[in-house]
Design a protein around this motif. Structure first.
Motif, short mmCIF file in Angstrom:
data_model
loop_
_atom_site.label_atom_id
_atom_site.label_comp_id
_atom_site.label_asym_id
_atom_site.label_seq_id
_atom_site.Cartn_x
_atom_site.Cartn_y
_atom_site.Cartn_z
N UNK A 115 -25.47 -1.34 -33.28
CA UNK A 115 -25.01 -0.39 -34.35
C UNK A 115 -24.58 0.89 -33.77
N UNK A 116 -24.74 1.58 -31.98
CA UNK A 116 -24.87 2.19 -31.97
C UNK A 116 -23.13 2.34 -31.92
N UNK A 117 -22.28 1.06 -32.28
CA UNK A 117 -20.75 0.75 -31.67
C UNK A 117 -20.41 1.67 -32.99
N UNK A 118 -21.21 0.30 -33.80
CA UNK A 118 -20.70 0.57 -36.32
C UNK A 118 -21.06 2.40 -36.12
N UNK A 119 -21.77 2.70 -35.59
CA UNK A 119 -21.86 4.18 -35.71
C UNK A 119 -20.81 5.24 -34.58
N UNK A 120 -20.63 4.87 -33.57
CA UNK A 120 -19.69 5.57 -32.71
C UNK A 120 -18.02 5.21 -33.25
N UNK A 121 -18.20 4.24 -34.16
CA UNK A 121 -16.89 4.23 -34.65
C UNK A 121 -16.70 4.82 -35.82
N UNK A 122 -17.30 5.69 -36.74
CA UNK A 122 -17.14 7.21 -37.17
C UNK A 122 -16.39 6.37 -38.79
N UNK A 123 -17.32 4.55 -38.93
CA UNK A 123 -16.82 4.02 -40.43
C UNK A 123 -17.66 4.58 -41.08
#
Length: 361
Positions: A115-123
């Motif tokens: 989830x942290x990487x998904x959030x960091x992606x800005x998608x």
């Protein structure tokens, strides 16, 4: 934590293309191919960095692709309906593929806490409704639970003091007793798959267990289940506290001064969740006061842990470089999880462990 949300499914009999975006052994690629004749699996190992160790999903950082290979890599990913792994195992790679590939419908992440990487992606949330992201949560439950038990036993059996005496070749005149696991009480912050596996192992040693969950329904074998706002109350009875929670806005600094103030002297702290859940400044204060007798930490607010962090040199802290989930079986287990999920997806069955597009856990 994980959520189970409906999968959009896939039209019966329609061809589906899966691209392998991260390093993976050929036998596991073949296992994914064997799920259904309608599935085409794209796998070009020369485009992927070599693994330096088992389950090295990012691969060798020295690996580079020439411009032609880079174009081939992205062309392969952009032709897929489903991805196994984030492109280049990065948030930026995920953002790029979502933007470039309109047919993409599902990405399976290697991490349990993607989830942290998904959030960091800005998608955007809208794009995350189009592209389902599932995690490998649960695959790491046993190694993390075993590591948590290592930390608990280290604290109970005074291994830090024993190691210091051994280095000094010191044989104490007075022998100091250790504590028994049997009869001790464990509090687990986060009774998800990792927390429940930790509870299982702890109960096998005769420990009693309580813990927190988003909803406080009873769980077999757990003395008390409470919501996170009651963590200080639970911590007041703990001989050991294990954190398995992900890093979210709701868990940031959850284990802080209020929780430490409630603890009895000598409480053991183990963190196998995310580093941001523990207030490290408050932890250091609790270590100095003796409230925390021993801390076993696999995760930190900033990683790698800065060289000037006092945690490195503290005599009652074990620093582990975010490796406690790793095992030689990880690639096989994740591939098996993905293959099972692929079958579900083809059959229109709910996909488990989907990243929440709003709260990112």
């Amino acid at each position: 934590m994980s959520r189970e949300l409906p999968s959009a499914g896939w039209p019966a009999g329609e061809p589906l293309t899966v691209a392998i975006a991260v390093p993976l052994e050929p036998e596991f690629v073949d296992a994914i191919r064997a799920v259904d004749p309608a599935v085409t699996v794209l796998y070009e190992p020369d485009l992927l960095p070599p693994e330096r160790f088992p389950a090295d999903h990012a691969g060798d950082p020295a690996f580079t692709r020439d411009p032609e290979a880079e174009e081939r890599y992205w062309k392969l990913l952009n032709s897929a309906d489903v991805l196994y792994g984030f492109p280049n195992e990065s948030a930026a790679g995920f953002a790029r593929i979502v933007a470039e590939n309109p047919k993409l419908r599902w990405v399976h992440a290697m991490a349990a806490g993607a989830g942290a990487a998904v959030k960091a992606s800005g998608v955007s949330s809208a794009e995350l409704e189009r592209v389902t992201v599932t995690t490998s949560a649960g695959v790491h439950a046993l190694p993390l639970a075993e590591f948590a038990m290592l930390g608990i036993l280290n604290g109970l059996k005074r291994t830090a003091e024993l190691a210091a005496d051994q280095r000094a070749k010191h044989w104490p005149a007075l022998r100091t007793p250790t504590r028994l696991a049997s009869g001790s009480h464990l509090v687990i912050a986060g009774l998800g798959e990792i927390g429940l596996e930790t509870a299982r192992l702890a109960r096998a040693l005769g420990m009693t267990v309580s813990g927190t969950k988003r909803s406080a329904e009873p769980i077999d074998g757990i003395d008390e289940v409470a919501t996170a706002d009651r963590l200080p109350e639970l911590a007041a009875r703990a001989d050991a506290l294990v954190n398995t929670l992900p890093g979210t806005a709701y868990t940031d600094g959850l284990i802080g001064r209020e929780v430490f103030a409630a603890m009895r002297p000598g409480t053991i702290l183990v963190n196998v969740g995310r580093g941001t859940v523990v207030d490290e400044e408050a932890l250091l204060e609790a270590l100095e006061s003796g409230t925390v007798g021993y801390a076993c930490l696999d995760v930190f607010a900033v990683e790698p842990l800065p060289a000037d962090s006092p945690l490195w040199d503290h005599p009652r802290v074990l620093v582990s470089p975010h490796t406690s989930a790793l095992s030689a079986a990880e690639n096989r287990l994740i591939a098996e999880r993905f293959a099972a999920n692929l079958r579900k997806y083809l059959d229109g069955v709910t996909l488990p462990h989907r990243v929440d597009p709003v709260h990112f856990y």
